[in-house]
Structures are given as structure tokens and as C-alpha cells.
Design an enzyme around this catalytic site. Structure first.
Site, PDB file in Angstrom:
ATOM      1  N   CYS A  35       0.822  -1.206   0.000  1.00  0.00           N
ATOM      2  CA  CYS A  35       0.000   0.000   0.000  1.00  0.00           C
ATOM      3  C   CYS A  35       0.864   1.268   0.000  1.00  0.00           C
ATOM      4  O   CYS A  35       1.467   1.600  -1.007  1.00  0.00           O
ATOM      5  CB  CYS A  35      -0.990  -0.027   1.156  1.00  0.00           C
ATOM      6  N   ARG A  75     -12.814   5.549  -2.537  1.00  0.00           N
ATOM      7  CA  ARG A  75     -11.998   4.616  -1.743  1.00  0.00           C
ATOM      8  C   ARG A  75     -12.331   3.194  -2.148  1.00  0.00           C
ATOM      9  O   ARG A  75     -13.499   2.802  -2.193  1.00  0.00           O
ATOM     10  CB  ARG A  75     -12.238   4.815  -0.252  1.00  0.00           C
ATOM     11  N   HIS A 104      -3.490  -5.949   1.820  1.00  0.00           N
ATOM     12  CA  HIS A 104      -3.170  -6.034   3.245  1.00  0.00           C
ATOM     13  C   HIS A 104      -3.666  -7.362   3.780  1.00  0.00           C
ATOM     14  O   HIS A 104      -4.077  -8.252   3.068  1.00  0.00           O
ATOM     15  CB  HIS A 104      -3.908  -4.915   4.004  1.00  0.00           C
TER      16      HIS A 104
END
Length: 232
Positions: A90, A124, A189
């Protein structure tokens, strides 16, 4: 002895990113391979390692890490060209490219280990990810994305995988992550390597230059397979 550098864990370590380093450590130890892990924090010098890991974080932490990385850009570029293995997650992935441009403020300069750049988006991307690769067995990668940055690859930098579920780099071109030489970046993640132990082994093999002895990965692969094409 495998030497691992964990870059800036006090600033970039969200969504359990430290589990990636732990996975590398345990999968080496279970095979009788010694491991030394050095945590590199702001102000520390960096010496030669076999694997470099950098996790994710918020914009505020990325600003500080961006400035710190510039001090080591020449050395880390030489490490890439020597064949050292890098994994960025990320925010760390974004800083391995040329830059990240937030909505407000100056560009956060990266260290250009990857020919890629990132700009802040208006949406997002949150949810589970499945990507397909052409260089791993099994050929799937799974994880969890939570980012608004839009990353675009250029030149000889290729995707880590092709999207099956999720948004990936930018929600447009069906790419996820990036790879060039032994440098890898991803938005996955959760942690990435415990869910993808075949990729962890791939990194270790690149670092030591030889094939690894197999482990009993029945439980790990049940976990991996349970997430394939699982929508959020």
C-alpha cells in the site's frame, strides 16, 4: 543466514503488515534457514540485506518516510540492481514508485524502484481481492485492499497480477500491484504473505537463489483457497 530489513515499522505498519515479516521468518526457520531481522527506523543507516519490506500507513506517516527514503535512494537502487528482494504494501508500494500526489499538498517523492506513479482518487477502494498471476503455483493471490490512491504502471514494470475480484491499482486497467526485477508492490493487506505462502516462498527462493524444501501447507492453503473470488 537470510538478512531481512523491515523499513520504518514504527510509521508504516497497519492492517497487520508486520505479519508479512513474521511469515518470512517462520517459513525460513521451519526449513532450518537462519534469519536476522533488522528494524530500520528514521535516522538509522541501511546496510546490505537480502529482503527489504515496507508496510502501509496514512498520508502523514508517508510524508515523513518519503523524506527519509530520499537519503537512501541511491543505495536502495543499487540493492535492487544487485538482485535484493523488495516487497512494499500500500503506502510503501506507492513510495517505491516515482511519487504519490495527494489531493492537497506537495508530491511525496518515491525512490523509483518501480516505474510507476500514484495520484489521489475520489473513491476509496475497500474489499477483498483476488488476482491471477502467470508465474506462481498456485496462480492466485488474495488479500484485502483499502486505498484511494490510483497507481499507474509504465515501462518495464509489470503487474503483480490481473484482477479477478476487487479494484487493484486504479479500478480501470484490471492490474494489481507491480513487479520489476525482484521488486514487488501490492495494495493487498491483511496480512498479504500469510494468505499467500507460495508468494512468501517465491521471495525467499529469489533471495537465497535456490529451491526450497516443501512444507506441510495444508492449513495455509485451505485459508488461501477459502478467499479466492470471495467478494467483500
Amino acid at each position: 543466514m537470510l538478512r531481512i530489513a523491515h523499513l520504518y515499522p514504527k510509521l508504516l505498519n497497519i492492517y497487520g503488515d508486520g505479519g508479512n515479516v513474521l511469515t518470512l521468518k517462520k517459513r525460513c526457520e521451519w526449513r532450518g534457514i537462519g534469519v536476522n531481522i533488522d528494524e530500520i527506523n528514521v535516522g538509522d543507516s541501511i546496510v546490505e540485506h537480502d529482503i527489504y519490506f515496507i508496510g502501509g500507513g496514512q498520508d502523514l506517516q508517508q510524508i515523513e518516510v518519503s523524506k527519509e527514503l530520499q537519503k537512501h535512494k541511491e543505495f536502495l537502487t543499487a540493492e535492487r540492481d544487485r538482485g535484493a528482494v523488495f516487497l512494499g504494501i500500500c503506502g510503501g508500494y506507492q513510495l517505491m514508485g516515482h511519487y504519490y500526489q495527494p489531493h492537497e499538498g506537495d508530491k511525496l517523492l518515491g525512490i523509483s524502484l518501480l516505474d510507476a506513479y500514484t495520484v489521489a482518487g475520489n473513491k476509496r477502494f475497500i474489499g477483498n481481492v483476488t488476482a491471477k498471476t502467470g508465474y506462481l503455483t498456485p496462480d492466485t493471490l488474495v488479500g484485502f485492499e483499502n486505498h484511494s490512491g490510483l497507481t499507474y504502471l509504465q515501462g518495464e514494470t509489470k503487474p503483480l497480477g490481473t484482477m479477478v475480484v476487487g479494484n487493484g491499482n486504479n479500478g480501470q486497467d484490471k492490474t494489481e500491484g507491480a513487479r520489476f526485477k525482484n521488486v514487488f508492490g501490492t495494495y493487498m493487506h491483511g496480512s498479504f504473505l500469510p494468505k499467500n505462502i507460495h508468494f512468501a516462498d517465491y521471495m525467499i527462493e529469489l533471495a537465497i537463489g535456490e529451491k526450497l524444501a516443501p512444507l506441510d501447507d495444508e492449513i495455509e492453503m485451505i485459508a488461501h483457497n477459502s478467499l479466492i473470488e470471495k467478494a467483500y
